[in-house]
Design an enzyme around this catalytic site. Structure first.
Site, PDB file in Angstrom:
ATOM      1  N   TYR A   6      30.774 -23.358 -15.173  1.00 47.08           N
ATOM      2  CA  TYR A   6      32.055 -22.836 -15.133  1.00 47.08           C
ATOM      3  C   TYR A   6      31.984 -22.568 -13.610  1.00 47.08           C
ATOM      4  O   TYR A   6      32.191 -22.840 -13.014  1.00 47.08           O
ATOM      5  CB  TYR A   6      31.553 -21.072 -15.706  1.00 47.08           C
ATOM      6  CG  TYR A   6      32.666 -20.016 -15.982  1.00 47.08           C
ATOM      7  CD1 TYR A   6      34.502 -20.588 -16.497  1.00 47.08           C
ATOM      8  CD2 TYR A   6      33.009 -18.992 -16.282  1.00 47.08           C
ATOM      9  CE1 TYR A   6      35.611 -20.109 -16.761  1.00 47.08           C
ATOM     10  CE2 TYR A   6      34.117 -18.235 -15.799  1.00 47.08           C
ATOM     11  CZ  TYR A   6      35.353 -18.473 -16.253  1.00 47.08           C
ATOM     12  OH  TYR A   6      36.334 -17.811 -16.613  1.00 47.08           O
TER      13      TYR A   6
ATOM     14  N   LYS B 107      39.656 -35.887 -41.550  1.00 46.07           N
ATOM     15  CA  LYS B 107      39.880 -36.709 -40.818  1.00 46.07           C
ATOM     16  C   LYS B 107      38.976 -36.427 -39.548  1.00 46.07           C
ATOM     17  O   LYS B 107      38.201 -36.481 -38.574  1.00 46.07           O
ATOM     18  CB  LYS B 107      40.775 -36.393 -40.182  1.00 46.07           C
ATOM     19  CG  LYS B 107      41.749 -37.005 -41.554  1.00 46.07           C
ATOM     20  CD  LYS B 107      42.167 -38.703 -41.722  1.00 46.07           C
ATOM     21  CE  LYS B 107      42.659 -38.548 -43.406  1.00 46.07           C
ATOM     22  NZ  LYS B 107      42.882 -40.254 -43.474  1.00 46.07           N
TER      23      LYS B 107
HETATM   24  C1  LIG Z   1      43.238 -41.531 -47.582  1.00 41.20           C
HETATM   25  C2  LIG Z   1      44.523 -40.791 -46.988  1.00 41.20           C
HETATM   26  O1  LIG Z   1      44.533 -40.419 -46.030  1.00 41.20           O
HETATM   27  C3  LIG Z   1      45.639 -40.104 -47.956  1.00 41.20           C
HETATM   28  O2  LIG Z   1      45.520 -40.057 -49.237  1.00 41.20           O
HETATM   29  O3  LIG Z   1      46.916 -39.413 -47.384  1.00 41.20           O
HETATM   30 MG   LIG Z   2      46.953 -39.523 -45.037  1.00 37.26          MG
END
Ligand SMILES: CC(=O)C(=O)O
Ligand SMILES: [Mg+2]
Ligand SMILES: NC(=O)C1=CN([C@@H]2O[C@H](COP(=O)(O)OP(=O)(O)OC[C@H]3O[C@@H](n4cnc5c(N)ncnc54)[C@H](O)[C@@H]3O)[C@@H](O)[C@H]2O)C=CC1
Length: 437
Positions: free
Chosen positions: A111, A166
Site C-alpha cells: 500500500y 461462472k
Molecule cells: C450453461 C448456461 O450458461 C446456461 O444454461 O445458461
Molecule cells: Mg448461461
C-alpha cells in the site's frame, strides 16, 4: 423412526441462558435427530446457528419447524437449507489478497507509500498495467438477468448465484478472477455505455444469460467498441461445445457432419449461434424452429431453413439440438431411430437422455453434460494469455476441436473436471490468437 432427509435449520436465537436448550428440546420432543451444530454469527444480542437435523420426511420437517416458531422469545428460523443451499450460504466467491500483510514493511510495499511509484509507472506507460495489476487476469461476468438458464427473466440479483458459479469455474479451472456485474437495465444503449465505462478494470468481458434479441446488438456493439475480448457465453461458448459434441458423435457413428441434416429447436441466443457455427463449419441442411417470428427471420437471414413445426423438424433431422428452456418439449414419439439428440436446456432438458435413448436415439445428452463450462474458461484463458483484442471464429473453432481431441473414444464430450480439456482449449485458443496478431 426411520430418518430419510437431512436438513440444516438456520436459527437466530437471542443470547439468554436456556434459549438454545428450548430449541434443542423442541426438536428432540418431536423426534428430530440433531447432528452437527455450527455457530454462523455471534451478534450483539443474538447468535445464528446452523443445526443439522435428520427428519423422517418433509411433513416431519415442517412440523418441527412450526414447533420451533411457536416458541417465540425472539427465536427465528431464517432458512431450512439442504446441501445445495448450504453450498451457497454466504455466497460462493470471495476477493482475496495475493500478498500477505504481516509487517509494516509489507504494508508499505503493498500500500502507501510504495504503491505510488507503481501508479506513476503505469501513468507514464499504461501497458505496464498488464504486469503490475490484476486487470489482465480478471474478467467481468456481465448480466442483466433476462435469460437466467431456462428460468427466464428473473432479474440480475436472482441470477447472481449463476454468475458466482461462472466465477468459481473461471477460478478453479483456469485461474481467472471472474467478477459479477449486475445491470439493472437491458437497454442496449445503457448496457453498452455502462460496460464501456467500467471495462478498464477487466481483461475481458463475458456476457452471461442476457436474453435475445437484445443480446445480439449488445455483443456486436461491445465487440466493435472495446479492444478487449468480449464473448456472450450463451451464444458462442454453447456453440463451441455443441459443435464439439456433434463432431464426436459423428466420429463414433461414422457420419459426415457437412452432409447431415441438423435441426435446431429454439433460435434464441444459444440456438442461433449454434446454427451459425454449424453452417460456418459446413453443414448445408440447417433446419430451425422457434415460436417467435423474428427469431425465425434471423435464421433465414443467416442461411438456414425454418420448418413449420417441431414434429417436422424431428422427422427431417439426423441431428437435433434444443435450447428452448422448455422442459419435456420433445416427446418420445417424435424421436427417430438412430438420431443424435442434444436437449441442452438447463436446468431441465427438452427430453431426458435416457428417454431419448430408450425411444431409439443413437446418442442423447442434456445441458448438464454438453455445457459451456467446457469452453468459456479455456477460451478466455487462451485469449488473455495471447493478449488478444477479440475472440474470433477461428479461435472458437480451435476450442471446439480441442474439446473433441480431449474426448475419450465413445464419449460425446470430456468430463468437465478433467483439467486436460481446459488446458487443451487454452493452448489451442492461445495458438490461434497468436497467429492472428
Ligand atoms: C450453461 C448456461 O450458461 C446456461 O444454461 O445458461
Ligand atoms: Mg448461461
Ligand atoms: N447447456 C448449455 O451450455 C447451455 C444451455 N442453455 C439453455 O438454453 C436455453 C435457452 O437459453 P437462451 O438461448 O439463452 O435463451 P433465449 O431466451 O435467448 O432463447 C430461447 C428461444 O427459445 C424459443 N422457444 C421458447 N419456447 C419454444 C417452443 N416451445 N418451441 C420453439 N421455440 C421456443 C424462444 O422463442 C427463444 O427464441 C436455456 O434453458 C439455457 O439454460 C443456454 C446456454 C448454454
Amino acid at each position: 423412526m426411520e430418518y430419510s432427509i437431512l436438513r440444516n435449520l438456520i436459527v437466530e436465537i437471542p443470547q439468554k441462558p436456556g434459549n438454545f436448550a428450548k430449541v434443542a428440546s423442541v426438536i428432540g420432543a418431536e423426534d428430530g435427530d440433531i447432528g452437527d451444530i455450527e455457530t454462523l454469527k455471534i451478534g450483539t444480542h443474538t447468535t445464528v446457528r446452523d443445526i443439522t437435523v435428520q427428519f423422517e420426511n418433509i411433513e416431519h420437517l415442517e412440523r418441527v419447524v412450526d414447533k420451533i416458531r411457536e416458541i417465540g422469545d425472539g427465536i427465528i428460523v431464517h432458512a431450512i437449507s439442504d446441501d445445495v443451499m448450504k453450498a451457497h450460504e454466504g455466497g460462493k466467491i470471495h476477493m482475496s489478497s495475493r500478498r500477505p500483510v504481516r509487517s509494516l514493511g509489507d504494508l508499505r510495499r503493498v500500500y502507501t507509500p510504495g504503491v505510488a511509484n507503481i501508479c506513476e509507472i503505469i501513468h507514464q506507460d499504461p501497458e505496464q498495467a498488464d504486469y503490475f495489476t490484476s486487470i489482465g487476469n480478471t474478467v467481468a461476468i456481465v448480466t442483466d438477468g433476462t435469460a437466467i438458464l431456462g428460468l427466464g427473466n428473473i432479474g440480475p440479483v436472482a441470477g447472481m448465484p449463476v454468475m458466482e458459479g461462472k466465477a468459481v469455474l473461471f477460478d478453479q479451472f483456469v485461474g481467472i478472477s471472474g467478477v459479477p456485474i449486475l445491470l439493472d437495465t437491458s437497454d442496449p444503449d445503457a448496457v453498452v455505455e455502462t460496460v464501456k465505462h467500467i471495462h478498464q478494470a477487466y481483461g475481458g468481458i463475458l456476457l452471461e444469460d442476457i436474453g435475445s434479441p437484445h443480446c445480439f446488438e449488445i455483443e456486436e456493439r461491445l465487440k466493435n467498441e472495446l479492444d478487449i475480448p468480449v464473448m456472450h457465453d450463451d451464444q458462442h461458448g454453447t456453440a463451441v461445445v455443441t459443435l464439439a459434441a456433434i463432431l464426436s458423435a459423428c466420429r463414433t457413428a461414422g457420419v459426415d457432419l457437412a452432409k447431415a441434416k441438423v435441426g435446431q429447436i429454439g433460435l434464441g441466443a444459444a440456438g442461433l449461434a449454434i446454427c451459425k457455427m454449424l453452417m460456418e463449419y459446413g453443414v448445408e441442411a440447417m433446419y430451425g424452429s422457434d415460436l417467435n417470428e423474428d427469431a425465425q427471420e434471423r435464421l433465414r437471414e443467416s442461411g438456414g431453413t425454418v420448418l413449420g413445426s417441431i414434429e417436422e423438424l424431428m422427422e427431417k433431422s439426423d441431428i437435433v439440438v434444443a435450447t428452448t428452456g422448455v422442459q419435456g418439449l420433445i416427446k418420445k414419439e417424435m424421436v427417430r431411430e438412430g438420431q443424435i439428440i442434444l436437449a441442452l436446456s438447463n436446468p431441465y432438458p427438452e427430453i431426458d437422455p435416457e428417454e431419448a435413448l430408450a425411444a431409439g436415439a443413437a446418442f442423447a445428452a442434456d445441458g448438464k453434460l454438453v455445457n459451456n463450462v467446457l469452453g468459456f474458461p479455456g477460451i478466455f484463458r487462451g485469449a488473455l494469455n495471447a493478449r488478444a483484442k477479440a475472440i474470433t471464429y477461428p479461435m472458437l473453432l480451435a476450442a471446439a476441436e480441442a474439446i473433441v481431441d480431449s474426448t475419450k473414444p465413445g464419449d460425446l464430450v470430456p468430463h468437465p473436471l478433467d483439467p486436460n480439456v481446459h488446458t487443451n482449449v487454452t493452448e489451442a485458443v492461445e495458438r490461434v490468437a497468436g497467429n492472428e496478431q
